[in-house]
Design a protein around this motif. Structure first.
Motif, PDB file in Angstrom:
ATOM      1  N   ASN A 165       0.875  -1.085  -0.030  1.00  0.00           N
ATOM      2  CA  ASN A 165       0.018   0.054  -0.252  1.00  0.00           C
ATOM      3  C   ASN A 165       0.962   1.175   0.036  1.00  0.00           C
ATOM      4  O   ASN A 165       1.842   1.275   0.755  1.00  0.00           O
ATOM      5  CB  ASN A 165      -0.844   0.030   1.518  1.00  0.00           C
ATOM      6  N   ASN A 295      -5.112   4.969  -4.313  1.00  0.00           N
ATOM      7  CA  ASN A 295      -5.660   5.677  -3.333  1.00  0.00           C
ATOM      8  C   ASN A 295      -5.796   7.172  -3.632  1.00  0.00           C
ATOM      9  O   ASN A 295      -4.713   7.500  -4.210  1.00  0.00           O
ATOM     10  CB  ASN A 295      -4.840   5.577  -1.843  1.00  0.00           C
ATOM     11  N   TRP A 413     -11.999   4.815   2.721  1.00  0.00           N
ATOM     12  CA  TRP A 413     -11.337   4.680   4.066  1.00  0.00           C
ATOM     13  C   TRP A 413     -11.892   5.445   4.923  1.00  0.00           C
ATOM     14  O   TRP A 413     -12.110   6.798   4.824  1.00  0.00           O
ATOM     15  CB  TRP A 413      -9.832   5.523   3.787  1.00  0.00           C
TER      16      TRP A 413
HETATM   17  C1  BGP Z   1      -3.557   6.744   3.594  1.00  0.00           C
HETATM   18  C2  BGP Z   1      -2.876   5.541   4.396  1.00  0.00           C
HETATM   19  C3  BGP Z   1      -3.893   5.186   5.358  1.00  0.00           C
HETATM   20  C4  BGP Z   1      -4.526   6.175   6.130  1.00  0.00           C
HETATM   21  C5  BGP Z   1      -5.051   7.479   5.360  1.00  0.00           C
HETATM   22  C6  BGP Z   1      -5.645   8.640   5.854  1.00  0.00           C
HETATM   23  O1  BGP Z   1      -2.305   7.528   3.013  1.00  0.00           O
HETATM   24  O2  BGP Z   1      -2.984   4.418   3.279  1.00  0.00           O
HETATM   25  O3  BGP Z   1      -3.133   4.189   6.135  1.00  0.00           O
HETATM   26  O4  BGP Z   1      -3.968   6.467   7.098  1.00  0.00           O
HETATM   27  O5  BGP Z   1      -3.923   7.564   4.418  1.00  0.00           O
HETATM   28  O6  BGP Z   1      -4.292   9.331   6.270  1.00  0.00           O
HETATM   29  P1  BGP Z   1      -4.343   9.689   7.916  1.00  0.00           P
HETATM   30  O7  BGP Z   1      -4.672   8.480   8.510  1.00  0.00           O
HETATM   31  O8  BGP Z   1      -2.859  10.056   7.854  1.00  0.00           O
HETATM   32  O9  BGP Z   1      -5.228  10.837   7.955  1.00  0.00           O
END
Ligand code: BGP
Length: 459
Positions: A165, A295, A413
């Motif tokens: 990832n 993502n 997410w």
């Molecule tokens: C992405 C990652 C996740 C997650 C998300 C949100 O970059 O794959 O693991 O954390 O971002 O970001 P954050 O948690 O820093 O707000």
């Protein structure tokens, strides 16, 4: 009435990662990874000094959580395996970890939630970091052993795998900035980390095919489309360089099997090329992905370098400046621009320049602080901002698909609030809220909304 219908068998789901959800960080034989260690030595780096030990307790509550997935009609879920749980010393299999991942996979299948299993989500085992982490080719070998072990143990039921990832994130945050352990700022070392991660991915894909596994294997990249301030030659060039560093450094070798010439030339000019071994480039060429996960959170806006370079050190930022677009809309909690059309631009880029490879949105979401302000009388968080965020992205994604982009799914997410790398539980992203005192889960309005979209296969 469904206005935006998505293709048949479209995946509707959510992503997560082991360190951010499992908890039980020092239980049942799991060894330390860099996050466990960093928290031990510098707890003050983490929001309210909340570390990765308990997180969202998925290790114990996964059965109930998977039922909750079914309740909101998710047909797929992408967790990761914790390398340091499965192989605490890098060699011997931890049977308790096998039992946990077996039950998790079985439970998902029983509830008709397709598992997409990711192998590496920022969580280098500490003993491997101590010998250099991704800087050391021994770790590339060790990763391959871990990947083979996972395929052997779970490949009979898991039909979609991903190697990494966001492999650019440990490079950017851990070797170009102080945001992830080991907090090094050194472009030469960063390039080695990126190159070895790419090799590790290709090697694992090679093993997957050698082992005659009957599924598919891909990689998940965070694509941040680069938009230049203007059409001037200088701004366009600056944006092209940002794209080379942050997107094409993994996108091209993963999908096309080759590094962009311009990137290689640029690195050569500054004496930043990593040491290659015979066969490396062939390995990358022969082992491109079956599918891509993308993502998408924010775009990158770029202009020509206007500020003087203060240090002697070469960094990507030496080649461009960030540009603040006057019309931008921000998510103030995370400090990220919200630009829904970016998802469409990615869809078209994949279609036009990457052989229209099958791909899916592997993460898209909005982290918001202090969400309990929005709790209504019945105890539900009314996160209408998140519904708007998803709706607008989905409309643009739909347009990309209508125009022929080969997208097969959309994962948010995330499923339930989880621990974030430095922000811990500051910003919440879940379709379910978690009360951290009780670990109780409750559906947010966005979860209710998403369940309808998933059920209707559209909005
Ligand atoms: C992405 C990652 C996740 C997650 C998300 C949100 O970059 O794959 O693991 O954390 O971002 O970001 P954050 O948690 O820093 O707000």
């Amino acid at each position: 009435m469904v206005t935006y219908k998505f293709p048949k068998d479209f995946l509707w789901g959510a992503a997560a990662s082991a360190t951010q959800t499992e908890g039980a960080a020092d239980k049942d034989g799991k060894a330390k990874n860099i996050w466990d260690y960093w928290y031990e030595i510098e707890p003050e780096r983490f929001h309210e000094e909340v570390g990765p030990q308990v997180t969202s307790n998925f290790y114990s509550s996964f059965k109930e959580d998977i039922k909750r997935m079914e309740v909101i009609n998710l047909n797929s879920f992408r967790p990761s395996i914790s390398w340091s749980r499965l192989l605490p010393d890098g060699k011997n299999v931890n049977q308790k970890a096998v039992a946990f991942y077996n039950s998790m996979i079985d439970e998902l299948l029983e509830h008709e939630v397709e598992p997409i299993i990711n192998l590496y989500h920022f969580d280098m085992p500490l003993h491997f970091q101590k010998i250099g982490g991704w800087e050391n080719r021994e770790v590339v070998k060790a990763f391959n052993y871990y990947a083979e072990t996972a395929f052997k143990l779970f490949g009979n039921r898991v039909k979609k795998w991903t190697t990494f990832n966001e492999p650019i994130v440990p490079v950017e945050m851990g070797y170009l900035n102080h945001y992830h352990y080991p907090c090094v700022v050194d472009m030469k070392r960063a390039v080695v980390v990126a190159y070895h991660s790419m090799l590790a991915s290709a090697k694992a894909i090679h093993s997957y095919r050698e082992m005659k596994q009957d599924g598919e294997i891909g990689i998940i990249l965070n694509l941040t489309p680069s938009y230049p301030r203007s059409d001037s030659k200088e701004d366009l060039e600056a944006s092209k360089i940002a794209d080379l560093f942050y997107n094409r450094s993994f996108l091209d070798p993963s999908v096309l099997g080759t590094y962009p010439d311009e990137l290689v030339q640029l690195l050569r000019r500054y004496d930043l090329l990593p040491t290659k071994e015979d066969g490396d480039l062939q390995l990358i060429r022969d082992n491109t992905v079956d599918f891509l996960g993308v993502n998408y959170y924010q775009p990158r806006r770029v202009k020509v370098k206007e500020t003087p370079i203060e240090s002697e050190t070469i960094l990507p930022e030496n080649f461009f400046d960030p540009y603040v677009w006057p019309e931008r809309r921000m998510n103030p909690y995370r400090g990220w621009e919200i630009y829904e059309k970016g998802i469409y631009d990615i869809a078209i880029n994949i279609k036009d320049n990457y052989g229209n490879i099958p791909w899916y949105v592997a993460e898209n979401g909005m982290g918001v602080e202090n969400e309990q302000r929005f709790i209504n009388e019945s105890g539900m968080i009314e996160d209408d901002y998140r519904i708007d965020f998803y709706r607008e992205h989905l409309k643009w994604l739909h347009k990309g698909i209508q125009e022929g982009s080969n997208c097969f799914g959309y994962h948010v997410w995330t499923f339930m609030d989880n621990w974030s790398w430095l922000n811990a539980y500051k910003n919440r992203y879940g379709l379910y809220r978690i009360d951290l005192d009780t670990q109780e889960r409750s559906l947010k309005r966005s979860g209710e909304w998403f369940s309808k979209i998933a059920k209707n296969n559209g909005l």
